[in-house]
Design a protein around this motif. Sequence first.
Motif, PDB file in Angstrom:
ATOM      1  N   LEU A 103      18.610 -77.570 -24.965  1.00  0.00           N
ATOM      2  CA  LEU A 103      18.306 -77.183 -23.754  1.00  0.00           C
ATOM      3  C   LEU A 103      16.893 -77.592 -23.353  1.00  0.00           C
ATOM      4  CD1 LEU A 103      20.076 -73.751 -23.556  1.00  0.00           C
ATOM      5  CD2 LEU A 103      20.770 -75.786 -22.798  1.00  0.00           C
TER       6      LEU A 103
ATOM      7  N   VAL B   3      24.178 -73.221 -18.682  1.00  0.00           N
ATOM      8  CA  VAL B   3      24.350 -73.094 -20.242  1.00  0.00           C
ATOM      9  C   VAL B   3      25.670 -72.829 -20.592  1.00  0.00           C
ATOM     10  CG1 VAL B   3      23.128 -72.172 -22.291  1.00  0.00           C
ATOM     11  CG2 VAL B   3      21.706 -72.623 -20.548  1.00  0.00           C
TER      12      VAL B   3
ATOM     13  N   TYR C   5      28.026 -75.294 -22.743  1.00  0.00           N
ATOM     14  CA  TYR C   5      28.540 -74.934 -24.039  1.00  0.00           C
ATOM     15  C   TYR C   5      30.271 -74.676 -24.167  1.00  0.00           C
ATOM     16  CZ  TYR C   5      29.214 -71.708 -28.312  1.00  0.00           C
ATOM     17  OH  TYR C   5      29.449 -71.320 -29.380  1.00  0.00           O
TER      18      TYR C   5
ATOM     19  N   ALA D 153      22.242 -73.857 -31.323  1.00  0.00           N
ATOM     20  CA  ALA D 153      21.874 -74.005 -29.901  1.00  0.00           C
ATOM     21  C   ALA D 153      20.401 -74.191 -30.260  1.00  0.00           C
ATOM     22  CB  ALA D 153      21.994 -72.753 -29.220  1.00  0.00           C
ATOM     23  N   GLY D 154      19.603 -75.016 -29.209  1.00  0.00           N
ATOM     24  CA  GLY D 154      18.461 -75.420 -29.425  1.00  0.00           C
ATOM     25  C   GLY D 154      17.785 -75.396 -27.982  1.00  0.00           C
ATOM     26  N   GLY D 155      16.187 -75.254 -27.924  1.00  0.00           N
ATOM     27  CA  GLY D 155      15.657 -75.223 -26.883  1.00  0.00           C
ATOM     28  C   GLY D 155      14.164 -75.281 -26.780  1.00  0.00           C
TER      29      GLY D 155
ATOM     30  N   GLN E 271      17.046 -69.260 -23.146  1.00  0.00           N
ATOM     31  CA  GLN E 271      18.487 -69.576 -22.878  1.00  0.00           C
ATOM     32  C   GLN E 271      18.933 -69.799 -24.223  1.00  0.00           C
ATOM     33  OE1 GLN E 271      19.507 -69.122 -19.813  1.00  0.00           O
ATOM     34  NE2 GLN E 271      17.695 -69.332 -18.572  1.00  0.00           N
ATOM     35  N   SER E 272      18.748 -70.153 -25.135  1.00  0.00           N
ATOM     36  CA  SER E 272      19.347 -70.602 -26.363  1.00  0.00           C
ATOM     37  C   SER E 272      19.606 -69.059 -27.155  1.00  0.00           C
ATOM     38  CB  SER E 272      18.412 -71.558 -27.143  1.00  0.00           C
ATOM     39  OG  SER E 272      18.371 -72.726 -26.654  1.00  0.00           O
TER      40      SER E 272
ATOM     41  N   LEU F  15      19.475 -71.555 -34.775  1.00  0.00           N
ATOM     42  CA  LEU F  15      18.749 -71.668 -33.694  1.00  0.00           C
ATOM     43  C   LEU F  15      17.740 -72.554 -33.842  1.00  0.00           C
ATOM     44  CD1 LEU F  15      18.582 -68.057 -32.240  1.00  0.00           C
ATOM     45  CD2 LEU F  15      19.872 -70.068 -31.191  1.00  0.00           C
TER      46      LEU F  15
END
Length: 391
Positions: A58, A118, A122, A138-140, A147-148, A161
């Motif tokens: 993200l 998101v 997903y 999940a990464g941001g 959001q992640s 993460l």
Amino acid sequence: MLARNLCKTLFVLLVPAFAVAAQQAPAPHVVDLMAPDGLKLKGTFSGAAASGPGVLLLHQCNRQRKVWDDLATRMTAAGMNVMTVDLRGYGDSEGTPIDKLTPEEINLVFNQKMPLDVETAYKFLIAQPTVSPGILVAGGASCGVNQSVHLALKHPEIKALVLLSEITDLDGRNFLRAHPSLPLFLATAEDDTDPGVSDLMQWLSTFSTNAHTKFVRYKTGGHGVEMFAAHPELPATIVDWVTIAVRSPNVATAKGPPNVSPETQFLDSLDQPGAAANSAQLYAAASGKDPNGPVVSELVLNRLGYDHLQDGDKKGAIAILKLNASLYPNSPNVYDSLGDAYLADGQNDLARQNALKAIELLAHDTTDPEDRRKGIRDSAEQKLKQLSQPR
């Protein structure tokens, strides 16, 4: 000689096999998505040649999904399936750009609308046939961090993460505290345009007891994905870390009880319900362990004050920013920020007093750079102008 010839034979046999596998990996392709409210989104899916982990990346809120292209390519080469998406108002997705929204509209978008985007991305990711069920990451970067973390809160199949240049909100922090075995990769640079974020990310890293959790703190590098240009090794480091973390995600550390620093004690205590209003007392309890001066930086306290203000905790914000002013009485910024909190709480006389105090100190300020002094002055003068207008 026989062993050597056998190795050569195996090498000849294996190289074409890997080459074929690499050729079978489909090229990244643009994906059309639709959020539950009917808004059209654009994403990019990069599939692996065979079954492997799924990764959702993200973007930060001054960029769009294409900033992840290089990292996605590296991840795909390592056997991962990667999904990126333009959140509403960014890149090729529909929606009003954030800079065109009011503060109230921005709050609505970030807290209620973007999570739908998101979730939509997903669901697309986990539906792909090459994504291994139950092995998701999940990464941001920047606003993508929160959001992640909230996505992981809703989906226990997310096993790791990757977080760049931001922390998560109170609900996200409580989730991470409740799941200390979740591996975290955190990276930040001390010259980030978001003051105090490096110290806060280091604090966030203490929530995880997983042996794979990694905190990277650079002196320079900028904000979010800007660090990739400044530190070309970082994307490869992330890929290597994810590869290891998803293989054994719940490896606990063999360490004893953590040696909690006074700063961590204070920051943890602030997260307790209603605790911000007692900031001064909590700080006194924590700082008693460290006679060498303030245990929390001005920038961290300033950031936390605004976080509470944004969450609607005006009294808590005032208490934190008053503490900041008592610890750093020569800083123009602490008074300007305290003035913002008083103004939000309707205490106009105190807002005016603190704005004037900020301007007074600016005349003798030799610590802050010119652009920061200008920003403080503009903010204080704007408050005074607002307060001088008839109601």
